[in-house]
Design a protein around this motif. Structure first.
Motif, PDB file in Angstrom:
ATOM      1  N   ALA A 119       0.540  -4.128  -0.901  1.00  0.00           N
ATOM      2  CA  ALA A 119       0.794  -5.435  -1.524  1.00  0.00           C
ATOM      3  C   ALA A 119       0.946  -5.267  -3.030  1.00  0.00           C
ATOM      4  N   PHE A 120       0.059  -4.485  -3.642  1.00  0.00           N
ATOM      5  CA  PHE A 120       0.159  -4.247  -5.078  1.00  0.00           C
ATOM      6  C   PHE A 120       1.456  -3.515  -5.413  1.00  0.00           C
ATOM      7  N   GLY A 121       1.804  -2.541  -4.615  1.00  0.00           N
ATOM      8  CA  GLY A 121       3.025  -1.766  -4.867  1.00  0.00           C
ATOM      9  C   GLY A 121       4.268  -2.638  -4.882  1.00  0.00           C
ATOM     10  N   PHE A 122       4.384  -3.550  -3.920  1.00  0.00           N
ATOM     11  CA  PHE A 122       5.547  -4.441  -3.894  1.00  0.00           C
ATOM     12  C   PHE A 122       5.515  -5.423  -5.057  1.00  0.00           C
ATOM     13  N   TYR A 123       4.332  -5.898  -5.437  1.00  0.00           N
ATOM     14  CA  TYR A 123       4.207  -6.799  -6.583  1.00  0.00           C
ATOM     15  C   TYR A 123       4.601  -6.071  -7.867  1.00  0.00           C
ATOM     16  N   LYS A 124       4.067  -4.871  -8.038  1.00  0.00           N
ATOM     17  CA  LYS A 124       4.312  -4.080  -9.244  1.00  0.00           C
ATOM     18  C   LYS A 124       5.803  -3.800  -9.428  1.00  0.00           C
ATOM     19  N   LYS A 125       6.467  -3.568  -8.324  1.00  0.00           N
ATOM     20  CA  LYS A 125       7.890  -3.241  -8.355  1.00  0.00           C
ATOM     21  C   LYS A 125       8.709  -4.340  -9.035  1.00  0.00           C
ATOM     22  N   SER A 126       8.302  -5.592  -8.857  1.00  0.00           N
ATOM     23  CA  SER A 126       9.078  -6.702  -9.389  1.00  0.00           C
ATOM     24  C   SER A 126       8.403  -7.472 -10.506  1.00  0.00           C
ATOM     25  N   TYR A 127       7.061  -7.495 -10.523  1.00  0.00           N
ATOM     26  CA  TYR A 127       6.391  -8.475 -11.379  1.00  0.00           C
ATOM     27  C   TYR A 127       5.267  -7.956 -12.258  1.00  0.00           C
TER      28      TYR A 127
END
Length: 165
Positions: A119-127
């Motif tokens: 979840a953090f990885g996908f968030y970090k990728k964009s935001y």
């Protein structure tokens, strides 16, 4: 692979100052139209231990209400993706939810807790730069049954940070 769209809205209201983010609902959750619907996912058991309810005796809408009344919002990082099955490792072609709009609508949210590294990885990728100076980001162990390296009590201990303001 099947293209999936996140079918249900965030559970949030003006009293929420913390946000828990998963990646994308599991096959079971999509079918049941509920966050963390798989019976082996520890999420609702942990929330029950933290906020004083029994997962099995408390209807889903009431569980959401208890979280919101405790200041905890619930959503997922992704609005859509392609994925076979329910594993985060199978997610491809991810489409993030609109956190800029969300955090503008709910500016009182100051802490985001990620249900697992993915979840953090996908968030970090964009935001990751979005309101970075105003938000406290915390990665917690995934409550998924696929995360078997930690026992329930170990996960619960880590998640206790959510119940303290």
């Amino acid at each position: 692979m099947t293209m999936l769209r996140h079918p249900f809205p965030p559970s949030v209201d003006a009293g929420c100052d913390r946000l828990v983010l998963g990646t994308m609902p599991s096959v079971r959750s999509l079918g049941d139209q509920q966050y963390y619907a798989h019976p082996r996912n520890a999420f609702w058991n942990i929330m029950g231990d933290l906020f004083g309810f029994d997962r099995d005796a408390t209807p889903y809408p009431k569980r959401l209400e208890i979280l919101r009344s405790s200041g905890v919002a619930l959503w997922d990082v992704l609005a859509g993706c392609t994925r076979d099955g329910s594993l985060d490792s199978n997610i491809r072609n991810s489409i993030p939810n609109d956190f800029a709009d969300f955090l503008t609508t709910y500016p009182q949210i100051k802490k985001i807790y990620f249900n697992g590294q993915a979840a953090f990885g996908f968030y970090k990728k964009s935001y990751i730069k979005l309101h970075q100076e105003k938000l406290i980001l915390t990665i917690l162990p995934s409550t998924s049954p696929a995360n078997a390296r930690l026992k329930y009590q170990e996960k619960l201990e880590k998640w206790k940070v959510l119940s303290s303001k």
